[in-house]
Design a protein around this motif. Sequence first.
Motif, PDB file in Angstrom:
ATOM      1  N   PHE A  99      44.231 -23.019 -15.797  1.00 41.97           N
ATOM      2  CA  PHE A  99      44.775 -23.675 -16.993  1.00 41.97           C
ATOM      3  C   PHE A  99      44.838 -25.188 -16.807  1.00 41.97           C
ATOM      4  N   ALA A 100      45.344 -25.630 -15.646  1.00 45.34           N
ATOM      5  CA  ALA A 100      45.482 -27.066 -15.401  1.00 45.34           C
ATOM      6  C   ALA A 100      44.125 -27.754 -15.389  1.00 45.34           C
TER       7      ALA A 100
ATOM      8  N   ARG B  92      42.612 -45.046 -21.063  1.00 40.50           N
ATOM      9  CA  ARG B  92      42.603 -43.638 -21.489  1.00 40.50           C
ATOM     10  C   ARG B  92      42.350 -42.706 -20.311  1.00 40.50           C
ATOM     11  N   ILE B  93      41.497 -43.132 -19.385  1.00 41.73           N
ATOM     12  CA  ILE B  93      41.209 -42.314 -18.207  1.00 41.73           C
ATOM     13  C   ILE B  93      42.465 -42.156 -17.349  1.00 41.73           C
ATOM     14  N   LEU B  94      43.143 -43.264 -17.089  1.00 39.72           N
ATOM     15  CA  LEU B  94      44.316 -43.229 -16.227  1.00 39.72           C
ATOM     16  C   LEU B  94      45.480 -42.478 -16.871  1.00 39.72           C
ATOM     17  N   ILE B  95      45.646 -42.647 -18.175  1.00 44.42           N
ATOM     18  CA  ILE B  95      46.710 -41.925 -18.878  1.00 44.42           C
ATOM     19  C   ILE B  95      46.445 -40.425 -18.841  1.00 44.42           C
ATOM     20  N   THR B  96      45.192 -40.048 -19.035  1.00 50.49           N
ATOM     21  CA  THR B  96      44.824 -38.625 -18.979  1.00 50.49           C
ATOM     22  C   THR B  96      45.142 -38.046 -17.618  1.00 50.49           C
ATOM     23  N   ASP B  97      44.831 -38.791 -16.566  1.00 44.69           N
ATOM     24  CA  ASP B  97      45.112 -38.330 -15.210  1.00 44.69           C
ATOM     25  C   ASP B  97      46.606 -38.087 -15.003  1.00 44.69           C
ATOM     26  N   ALA B  98      47.435 -39.011 -15.489  1.00 43.77           N
ATOM     27  CA  ALA B  98      48.880 -38.874 -15.346  1.00 43.77           C
ATOM     28  C   ALA B  98      49.412 -37.668 -16.121  1.00 43.77           C
ATOM     29  N   VAL B  99      48.951 -37.529 -17.360  1.00 46.43           N
ATOM     30  CA  VAL B  99      49.387 -36.400 -18.197  1.00 46.43           C
ATOM     31  C   VAL B  99      48.958 -35.080 -17.569  1.00 46.43           C
ATOM     32  N   ALA B 100      47.780 -35.059 -16.966  1.00 53.81           N
ATOM     33  CA  ALA B 100      47.275 -33.836 -16.332  1.00 53.81           C
ATOM     34  C   ALA B 100      48.185 -33.377 -15.199  1.00 53.81           C
ATOM     35  N   THR B 101      48.671 -34.316 -14.406  1.00 58.69           N
ATOM     36  CA  THR B 101      49.583 -33.958 -13.314  1.00 58.69           C
ATOM     37  C   THR B 101      50.901 -33.426 -13.852  1.00 58.69           C
ATOM     38  N   ILE B 102      51.401 -34.040 -14.916  1.00 61.40           N
ATOM     39  CA  ILE B 102      52.661 -33.584 -15.517  1.00 61.40           C
ATOM     40  C   ILE B 102      52.514 -32.157 -16.044  1.00 61.40           C
ATOM     41  N   VAL B 103      51.457 -31.910 -16.801  1.00 65.66           N
ATOM     42  CA  VAL B 103      51.220 -30.585 -17.368  1.00 65.66           C
ATOM     43  C   VAL B 103      50.944 -29.565 -16.265  1.00 65.66           C
ATOM     44  N   GLY B 104      50.183 -29.971 -15.255  1.00 64.57           N
ATOM     45  CA  GLY B 104      49.885 -29.063 -14.150  1.00 64.57           C
ATOM     46  C   GLY B 104      51.136 -28.614 -13.425  1.00 64.57           C
ATOM     47  N   SER B 105      52.067 -29.530 -13.213  1.00 58.21           N
ATOM     48  CA  SER B 105      53.310 -29.162 -12.528  1.00 58.21           C
ATOM     49  C   SER B 105      54.125 -28.183 -13.369  1.00 58.21           C
ATOM     50  N   MET B 106      54.093 -28.337 -14.685  1.00 57.12           N
ATOM     51  CA  MET B 106      54.821 -27.409 -15.561  1.00 57.12           C
ATOM     52  C   MET B 106      54.159 -26.038 -15.588  1.00 57.12           C
ATOM     53  N   ALA B 107      52.817 -26.016 -15.406  1.00 54.04           N
ATOM     54  CA  ALA B 107      52.118 -24.733 -15.353  1.00 54.04           C
ATOM     55  C   ALA B 107      52.352 -24.042 -14.022  1.00 54.04           C
ATOM     56  N   GLY B 108      52.572 -24.846 -12.972  1.00 60.08           N
ATOM     57  CA  GLY B 108      52.871 -24.240 -11.679  1.00 60.08           C
ATOM     58  C   GLY B 108      51.861 -24.518 -10.595  1.00 60.08           C
TER      59      GLY B 108
ATOM     60  N   ALA C 297      32.580 -32.987 -19.255  1.00 64.08           N
ATOM     61  CA  ALA C 297      33.924 -32.587 -18.818  1.00 64.08           C
ATOM     62  C   ALA C 297      34.493 -31.485 -19.708  1.00 64.08           C
ATOM     63  N   VAL C 298      34.217 -31.556 -21.015  1.00 60.91           N
ATOM     64  CA  VAL C 298      34.699 -30.536 -21.939  1.00 60.91           C
ATOM     65  C   VAL C 298      34.096 -29.175 -21.592  1.00 60.91           C
ATOM     66  N   VAL C 299      32.794 -29.149 -21.325  1.00 63.85           N
ATOM     67  CA  VAL C 299      32.128 -27.897 -20.955  1.00 63.85           C
ATOM     68  C   VAL C 299      32.734 -27.335 -19.669  1.00 63.85           C
ATOM     69  N   THR C 300      32.958 -28.208 -18.699  1.00 66.30           N
ATOM     70  CA  THR C 300      33.590 -27.775 -17.450  1.00 66.30           C
ATOM     71  C   THR C 300      34.969 -27.183 -17.723  1.00 66.30           C
ATOM     72  N   GLY C 301      35.738 -27.846 -18.580  1.00 66.29           N
ATOM     73  CA  GLY C 301      37.071 -27.358 -18.917  1.00 66.29           C
ATOM     74  C   GLY C 301      37.036 -26.013 -19.617  1.00 66.29           C
ATOM     75  N   ILE C 302      36.097 -25.832 -20.528  1.00 63.61           N
ATOM     76  CA  ILE C 302      35.972 -24.551 -21.237  1.00 63.61           C
ATOM     77  C   ILE C 302      35.662 -23.428 -20.251  1.00 63.61           C
TER      78      ILE C 302
ATOM     79  N   THR D 127      37.574 -18.783 -17.145  1.00 62.75           N
ATOM     80  CA  THR D 127      37.804 -18.216 -15.819  1.00 62.75           C
ATOM     81  C   THR D 127      39.225 -17.673 -15.682  1.00 62.75           C
ATOM     82  N   MET D 128      40.132 -18.154 -16.515  1.00 71.49           N
ATOM     83  CA  MET D 128      41.501 -17.627 -16.480  1.00 71.49           C
ATOM     84  C   MET D 128      41.521 -16.117 -16.651  1.00 71.49           C
ATOM     85  N   PHE D 129      40.545 -15.590 -17.393  1.00 74.48           N
ATOM     86  CA  PHE D 129      40.521 -14.157 -17.661  1.00 74.48           C
ATOM     87  C   PHE D 129      39.908 -13.362 -16.510  1.00 74.48           C
ATOM     88  N   VAL D 130      39.165 -14.047 -15.649  1.00 74.16           N
ATOM     89  CA  VAL D 130      38.471 -13.344 -14.557  1.00 74.16           C
ATOM     90  C   VAL D 130      38.602 -14.129 -13.252  1.00 74.16           C
ATOM     91  N   ALA D 131      39.741 -14.744 -13.033  1.00 72.44           N
ATOM     92  CA  ALA D 131      39.921 -15.638 -11.884  1.00 72.44           C
ATOM     93  C   ALA D 131      39.488 -15.039 -10.549  1.00 72.44           C
TER      94      ALA D 131
END
Length: 455
Positions: A73-74, A303-319, A343-348, A353-357
């Motif tokens: 997810f992260a 935008r790149i740096l802000i995205t990186d920061a937000v990603a860490t925040i969201v990742g920590s909330m996901a676990g 990057a979008v394709v990689t993310g998708i 993969t969440m369904f078949v980790a």
Amino acid sequence: MTPSQVADHHPPEAPTSRLDRYFALNQRGTSVRTEVLAGVTTFLTMAYIVLVNPAILGAAGMPVAAVAAATCFAAAFASILMGLTANVPLALAPGMGLNAYFAFTVVGQMGVPWPIALGCVFLSGVAFLILTLTGVRQLIVAVIPTYLFAAVAGGIGLFIGFIGLKNAGIVGANPATFVALGDLKAPGAALALLGLLVIGTLSVWNVRGAMLIGIVATTIVGWLTGMVTVKPEPYSLDALTGTAFQLDLPGVFGLTGSHGLGLLEILFVFLFVDLFDNIGTLVAVTKRAGLMDAAGKIPGLNRILITDAVATIVGSMAGTSTVTSYVESAAGVQAGGRTGLTAVVTGILFLLTMFVAPYAQLVPLAATAPALIIVGGLMLVPLTEVEWEDPMSAIPAFLTVAMIPLTFSIANGLAFGITAHAALKALRGTATRKDWFLFLLAGLFVIRFVWMGAA
């Protein structure tokens, strides 16, 4: 128009046109097909994190299935957000090294409960965001001289290549020499050498998708020869609830335990390593993709740096531990990725993969290692931009290039390079008042190295 011309004429479809406008595909000399191919290549080279991260964080007592879901997810959230907001081919996922520090040092040695450790990751993400919004992270990028950008790219190239050689078993540990030639007769090494030959051959013949074809071909050979064995464990998306929103922020401040101010060291390490690993990776990947201008400026840096920061925040909330940019993104860039669509394709793919980790191990490390080795070699090209005959640039550049792979840390290499640059500038007498932030940064690096040596 003749029938043959009609057959060859394919008017652009509306969805493709919208993608072109949004991601500036034509402007950057790429296409949807190329970007998708690049996204798949990036995913395959970093998909190992789906298995490795749960194994590492599981050692900290975290539920493995939950961490697997959180990892997917992260990585999906961060990569898609990076592609949509910053339009760069930079994929993100929980960082290697930081996850080991989280599990073995913070939880294992210091005895910090993992929910409190997740709280530290969350606060480090908030600190990243504040440093970005106040312009401090941009200041750091601005004080790095152009030649060090080239050195960082080359150092990361050696780093990526070394990781590939290590994953393949072509090089291994040796108590006398630290590293030595591995057992080339071992199945993993033999399979990786075959993949290296396939990708290398396709590359010299300029076959599009050489990386992806090589990875898939090597994986198939691994299946057919029995080198890949899969033993998936029971898994459900419901597992995510085991770590999601389990972070303990009151515990970080000592309100629910005996830690409190002792956690400042943990916050500093999370902050420092992610900050400079991210900057180093960002410089290397954008330079390789041709997105950095002649002055060393990176378009859309905020935008790149802000995205990186937000990603860490969201990742920590996901676990999961700190989410950061991945050097493996360079594999997608080498496959032709030039925009955020990669990057979008990689993310998708991470989302799917969440369904078949547990099945992510179908692609063995020996199949992705050759791609990393070749990409690492190709990333040495920027080193030609360093004036090696001038000690002022050659010494800091060499320290940067050498320390990244030898310490297994982009942050350490960048720290050595910047500190050497500042020291030589001061000793040569060319420093000015405008260099105040450079010397502040170098001073912090020295304090960090002294602190690490005394720890």
